[in-house]
Scaffold this active site. Structure first.
Site, short mmCIF file in Angstrom:
data_model
loop_
_atom_site.label_atom_id
_atom_site.label_comp_id
_atom_site.label_asym_id
_atom_site.label_seq_id
_atom_site.Cartn_x
_atom_site.Cartn_y
_atom_site.Cartn_z
CG PHE A 1 3.50 50.79 28.12
CD1 PHE A 1 3.27 51.32 29.39
CD2 PHE A 1 4.71 50.17 27.88
CE1 PHE A 1 4.22 51.23 30.38
CE2 PHE A 1 5.67 50.07 28.87
CZ PHE A 1 5.43 50.62 30.13
CG ASP B 1 47.40 33.06 47.68
OD1 ASP B 1 46.19 32.80 47.68
OD2 ASP B 1 48.28 32.20 47.87
CG ASP C 1 16.19 56.77 31.57
OD1 ASP C 1 16.04 57.91 31.12
OD2 ASP C 1 15.47 55.81 31.27
CE LYS D 1 10.21 26.17 59.82
NZ LYS D 1 9.98 25.49 58.54
#
Length: 843
Positions: free
Chosen positions: A604, A44, A759, A252
Site C-alpha cells: 500500500f 427426496d 465491516d 454463442k
C-alpha cells in the site's frame, strides 16, 4: 398446470404413484422426506407451497452438521397426495425403485417463502419426527446450457445441530416413520404382502430401458449413409439479433467448432475445415460420445473450457491444450445431422434439436445439450451482453441444416471479435525469448492489409511459446501491402503470414486500425488465406487521444496468469474513465502498488514515491500540514500515471479534498467467512439496504471484485467523520446482535467461520475501500462492479467481472445502474448514530 411435468413423466397404468388433483393455491405446511432407492439411493425433500410439494433430490441425504452442504437437485413439483406414498415404482418407469416415508411433519419459512424461493435462498424450520430446527436451501449458479437446477441443503447452527463426530441421523434412523420398514424391506418382501402393512400391490419387474431415438419418425428424415464429413453451417454477422417467432436463440460459445462423427463405437472430432483433431482433447469427451445410444451419428457442437463464472473462455481452452490438460473440456452439442442410417439435414431445426436432446439424455460429464431460448432476440442478446458473454446465435426454427454461411443462422456479438493474420511481432523488453506485441492484418483480395498491433492478452507462457514459434517462420520481407509508417514498423520482426490469431477489440478506428485489442488465442482451425475483415457491428470510432503519459515497458505483465499487461490496464481505464472518474477524482487516494505485477511484491502507498508521474497531485493534509502529502488525481493523465506506477487497486477516501472533513458516502463492506454461500451474502446486502432506507438514506450495491459485496450510500457532506463512523458502527452492531449466527461486527472476533463480517471501519478518516470499477490485485484480474439491485443473483458472483469482460458489459447497458448516485444523496439523520435501524420483526 403445475403438475404437468410430473404427470408427463409417469405412466399411471404402470406405477402406483398418485396422479394427484390439480394444484390450487393453499397455505399448507406439509413437510416430508422420502428415501428413494432408485438407480442411485437418494432422499427426496418435499415442502408444501402453493398447493403442491416443491421437491429436491438430495443425493447424499440431509446432514445435521451445521454448514455441511448437501447437493439438492430441484425436480418437478409433486401432488400433495404423494406425501403418503410408500411402495415400489416398477423398473423401467421414471424413478423406478423402492420408496419409504423417511420423515414427515410440518415446516415454517423464515421470512417470505415465495420471495426466498424466487431469489434462490429459502430459510426455514423443520418440525418433523426425525429432523428439527433451522435449515437453508440455496440455489447454486448454473452453468450455461445446464438443464438441471442445483441447490444446496444446509443445516443451520442451532440446538438441533450435531458435531462432525456425532452419529449420522441417516444411519441412526433408517426406518420409515409411516410403517417402520427399511427401504430394503420394501423391495425385498414377497410380492403381494408386507409383514408391516399386510397386502400390498406389486407390479411385475421390468427390464430397465434406455430411451432410444427412432430417426425414421423424424419428419423429412431420409435414409442415407453416414458422411465422412459435412461442412458446418456458419452464421452471418448482424448488429442485432432477429426478432419474431421464426427464430430461436442460443448463447454463442467461445471455443472450437467441432463435428463429432460416431460410427460403431469409433469417434472422430473434425474441425470446420475437416481436420481430424480427435487426439487433441484427451479421452473423457471421446468416451462420453462413445457411450451415446447410437450406432452412427454426426453431431454439430463446440468444445469449450468454462471459467469459474460458468462462461466459456477461449484463452483458458488454449492454456489447457498447451498444458496437455483435458479434465475441463466440455462439448456443447447444438445440432444433429445424421443418426443411425438417416440423414437429418432436411428436417426442421427444432425437430433435430428435440432428437438431439433425447439422444443426450444418457450423456453425462463432458457432453451437454445446448439449450435455446424462444424469447425476443434483442432481449436474449441484451441479457447475454450484460453478463459479458460473447453473444447470441439465432436460428430459424423450421429451417433445414445448410452448410456454409447463410441467412438461416445469424450471430450477434456483444464484443468486436474476429480472426486476424499474424504478420510480425516485437520482442518483449522485460523477458528474454518472449513476444511483446503482434502485428496483424486481414486479406483484401490478394493483399494482406495491416490493421494494427495487439500487446495484451498473453500470459507469460503464451508469450514465450509464440516467440519460439514465430522465430521459426521469420522473413526479411514485410507481408503487408503498402508501406508501414515509421511508428508501425518500429521494432517489428516480420513473419510468413501463416498463423491466425483470435483478437477481441473495442472498435475500428477511422483509419481502419484496431482499438484496444487483446489476444485470445491461436485459431489453428482456420486457414490464414480465408481471413478477411468481418462487417463491423458499429461505425468506426474516434477515440479521444491518450494523454501524453509515457508507459515504460507496456508489455510488462501485471496479471501474469491472465495475460493483462500494463498496456492492457491502460486501455481498460481509458475505456471506463467516464464511470470511474466521479469516484476517484479530487479525492485522497490510498494505492495498492505492484510495480512488478502480481508475481512480485505488492504494498500500500499513501504518499508519493520516487519517479511518480507529475500528473499525480500531492496535497498537504490540512489536519497535519507537516505530514507527508496526500495523493490524488484530476484527469486521465493522472490515472495513466497510476498505471505507469504499477497501481493495481485504487482506494479513495469517502470525502473530497474540497470537503475533506465531511464524508459524502458511506460503505458497508460485507466480507463472508469460510463456508458462507453467495446467496447468504446477497441476503445480507438486502438487509443493509433495508436498514439504510429506513434511516432515510439511499443504497447502491457493487461487487467487491474479491469475495463479498459493498453497499454504498451517498451523503450530503454535513456530518463529520466521527458521526458517520458511529452511525455505521451502530448498524453493524445491531445486525450482529439481531442475528449472531449470521453476522459479526468485529474484525478480530476469533470465530468468523460461517458468518459475515459487517465491516464499518471503512468509514473513518483516512480509511478507504476499493473504488467502483477499480481492478483488484488478485488472480483473475477482477473488477469491483456497480450493479442494479435486481441483478443480484447466482449468475453474478463477487469476482465475475474482470478487465477482459467489463467493457462489453458497459457497452450493453442501456443505463448506468448508479446513474442517480449523487442525486440520491441525503444527510445522515441527526442522532442516527445513537440508534441504527433494528431488525424487522417477523410475523
Amino acid at each position: 398446470m403445475a403438475l404437468d411435468v410430473y404427470r408427463r413423466k409417469r405412466d399411471f397404468k404402470s406405477t402406483r404413484e398418485p396422479a394427484g388433483a390439480d394444484a390450487a393455491s393453499g397455505t399448507g405446511d406439509a413437510y416430508l422426506i422420502q428415501k428413494h432407492d432408485a438407480r442411485r439411493l437418494h432422499y427426496d425433500l418435499r415442502l408444501e407451497m402453493d398447493g403442491v410439494l416443491k421437491s429436491w433430490a438430495v443425493t447424499k441425504g440431509p446432514s445435521l452438521v451445521p454448514g455441511e452442504k448437501r447437493l439438492a437437485v430441484h425436480v418437478e413439483d409433486h401432488p400433495l397426495e404423494y406425501g403418503d406414498f410408500e411402495g415400489t415404482i416398477p423398473k423401467g418407469d421414471y424413478g423406478g425403485g423402492s420408496v419409504i416415508v423417511w420423515d414427515r411433519g410440518s415446516w415454517s419459512p423464515i421470512g417470505d417463502a415465495a420471495r426466498g424461493f424466487a431469489k434462490g435462498h429459502l430459510e426455514f424450520e423443520i418440525h418433523g419426527e426425525k429432523l428439527h430446527g433451522r435449515w437453508h436451501l440455496v440455489r447454486m449458479a448454473g452453468k450455461r446450457g445446464e438443464k438441471r437446477e442445483n441447490w444446496l441443503l444446509i443445516k443451520g447452527d442451532d440446538d438441533e445441530a450435531r458435531a462432525e463426530d456425532a452419529p449420522d441421523i441417516l444411519e441412526e434412523r433408517p426406518e420409515s416413520v409411516k410403517t417402520g420398514r427399511l427401504v430394503e424391506q420394501v423391495a425385498g418382501e414377497e410380492p403381494g404382502w408386507s409383514s408391516k402393512t399386510g397386502k400390498i400391490e406389486r407390479d411385475e419387474p421390468q427390464e430397465e430401458t434406455t430411451v432410444v431415438v427412432d430417426p425414421s419418425k423424424i419428419r423429412k428424415a431420409r435414409k442415407g449413409p453416414l458422411p465422412a464429413f459435412t461442412p458446418p453451417a456458419l452464421a452471418t454477422l448482424s448488429a442485432k439479433a432477429p426478432a419474431g417467432t421464426r427464430w430461436v436463440h442460443e448463447i454463442k460459445f467461445d471455443g472450437y467448432r467441432l463435428l463429432a462423427r460416431i460410427e460403431a463405437g469409433r469417434v472422430k472430432l473434425l474441425t470446420r475445415s475437416g481436420l481430424d483433431w480427435t487426439k487433441k482433447f484427451g479421452k473423457q469427451v471421446i468416451a462420453a460420445l462413445q457411450a451415446l445410444p447410437a450406432g452412427t451419428a454426426l453431431i454439430d457442437g463446440e468444445l469449450v473450457v468454462e471459467g469459474p463464472a460458468g462462461a466459456s473462455d477461449f484463452s483458458a481452452l488454449q492454456a489447457d491444450l498447451s498444458e496437455g490438460r483435458s479434465d475441463r473440456f466440455t462439448y456443447y452439442a447444438f445440432d444433429l445431422l445424421h443418426l443411425d442410417g438417416y440423414d437429418l439435414t432436411g428436417a426442421a431445426l427444432l425437430d433435430r434439436k428435440a432428437a438431439l436432446e433425447t439422444l443426450l439424455g444418457a450423456a453425462d460429464g463432458p457432453i451437454k445439450y445446448s439449450a435455446h431460448f424462444e424469447d425476443d432476440g434483442g432481449l436474449v442478446l441484451q441479457h447475454a451482453c450484460r453478463l459479458s458473454l460473447e453473444g447470441v446465435v439465432s436460428k430459424q426454427k423450421d429451417a433445414p441444416y445448410a452448410s456454409g454461411r447463410g441467412k438461416g443462422w445469424i450471430k450477434s456479438k456483444c464484443v468486436e471479435r474476429q480472426e486476424f493474420v499474424i504478420g510480425g511481432f516485437t520482442p518483449s523488453s522485460t523477458s528474454r525469448n518472449a513476444i511483446g506485441s503482434l502485428a496483424l492484418g486481414v486479406h483484401e483480395g490478394d493483399e494482406l492489409r495491416y490493421v494494427g498491433r495487439v500487446g495484451t492478452g498473453f500470459t507469460a507462457t503464451v508469450a514465450e511459446r509464440l516467440f519460439a514459434r514465430l522465430e521459426r517462420i521469420r522473413t526479411k520481407e514485410a507481408p503487408f501491402a503498402g508501406r508501414l509508417t515509421a511508428d508501425e514498423a518500429r521494432g517489428l520482426r516480420y513473419v510468413r503470414p501463416e498463423l491466425v490469431a483470435e483478437i477481441e477489440f473495442r472498435a475500428w478506428t477511422g483509419d481502419h486500425h484496431l482499438r484496444h485489442a487483446s489476444f485470445r488465442g491461436l485459431r489453428e482451425d482456420k486457414p490464414a488465406e480465408e481471413v478477411v475483415r468481418e462487417n463491423a457491428t458499429a461505425a468506426p470510432s474516434k477515440p479521444a487521444p491518450r494523454p501524453a503519459v509515457k508507459l515504460t515497458h507496456p508489455e510488462r505483465l501485471y496479471w501474469p496468469e491472465d495475460g493483462v499487461t500494463k498496456e492492457g490496464l491502460a486501455d481498460y481505464y481509458m475505456e471506463v474513465w467516464p464511470r470511474i472518474a466521479p469516484f476517484i477524482v479530487a479525492r485522497p487516494l490510498s494505492l495498492l502498488r505492484c510495480p512488478g505485477g502480481l508475481a512480485a511484491q505488492c504494498f500500500f502507498q499513501k504518499h508519493a514515491w520516487k519517479g511518480a508521474s507529475a500528473s499525480i497531485i500531492q496535497t498537504p493534509d490540512p489536519k497535519d500540514p507537516s505530514a507527508e502529502a496526500l495523493l490524488s488525481i484530476n484527469d486521465r493523465a493522472g490515472l495513466l500515471g497510476l498505471v505507469q506506477g504499477g497501481v493495481l487497486e485504487i482506494h479513495p477516501w469517502g470525502s473530497t479534498l474540497a470537503a475533506i472533513e465531511t464524508p459524502d458516502m458511506i460503505i458497508m463492506d460485507l466480507d463472508p467467512g469460510e463456508g458462507v454461500d453467495w446467496e447468504t451474502v446477497i441476503s445480507a446486502a438486502l438487509e443493509v439496504k433495508r436498514r439504510l432506507e429506513e434511516a432515510g438514506l439511499a443504497a447502491f450495491v457493487k461487487t467487491s471484485g474479491g469475495k463479498g459485496l459493498h453497499v454504498v450510500s451517498p451523503l450530503k457532506p454535513s456530518a463529520g467523520w466521527e458521526a458517520t463512523k458511529a452511525f455505521t458502527k451502530a448498524m453493524a452492531d445491531s445486525m450482529a446482535a439481531d442475528e449472531p449466527d449470521k453476522f459479526v461486527a468485529t474484525v478480530t472476533k476469533a470465530k468468523r467461520g460461517g458468518k459475515i463480517l459487517v465491516d464499518y471501519l471503512r468509514n473513518g478518516r483516512g480509511a478507504t475501500a476499493v473504488a467502483p470499477y477499480s481492478t483488484r490485485a488478485r488472480a483473475g484480474a477482477g473488477v469491483s462492479m456497480p450493479l442494479a439491485w435486481e441483478e443480484l443473483g447466482s449468475a453474478i458472483g463477487p469476482a465475475y467481472f474482470t478487465v477482459a469482460n467489463t467493457p462489453s458489459r458497459l457497452a450493453a447497458l442501456k443505463s448506468d445502474p448508479w446513474e442517480d448516485f449523487r442525486a440520491a444523496a441525503k444527510p445522515i439523520p441527526e442522532g442516527a448514530g445513537d440508534k441504527a435501524p433494528a431488525r424487522r420483526k417477523r410475523g
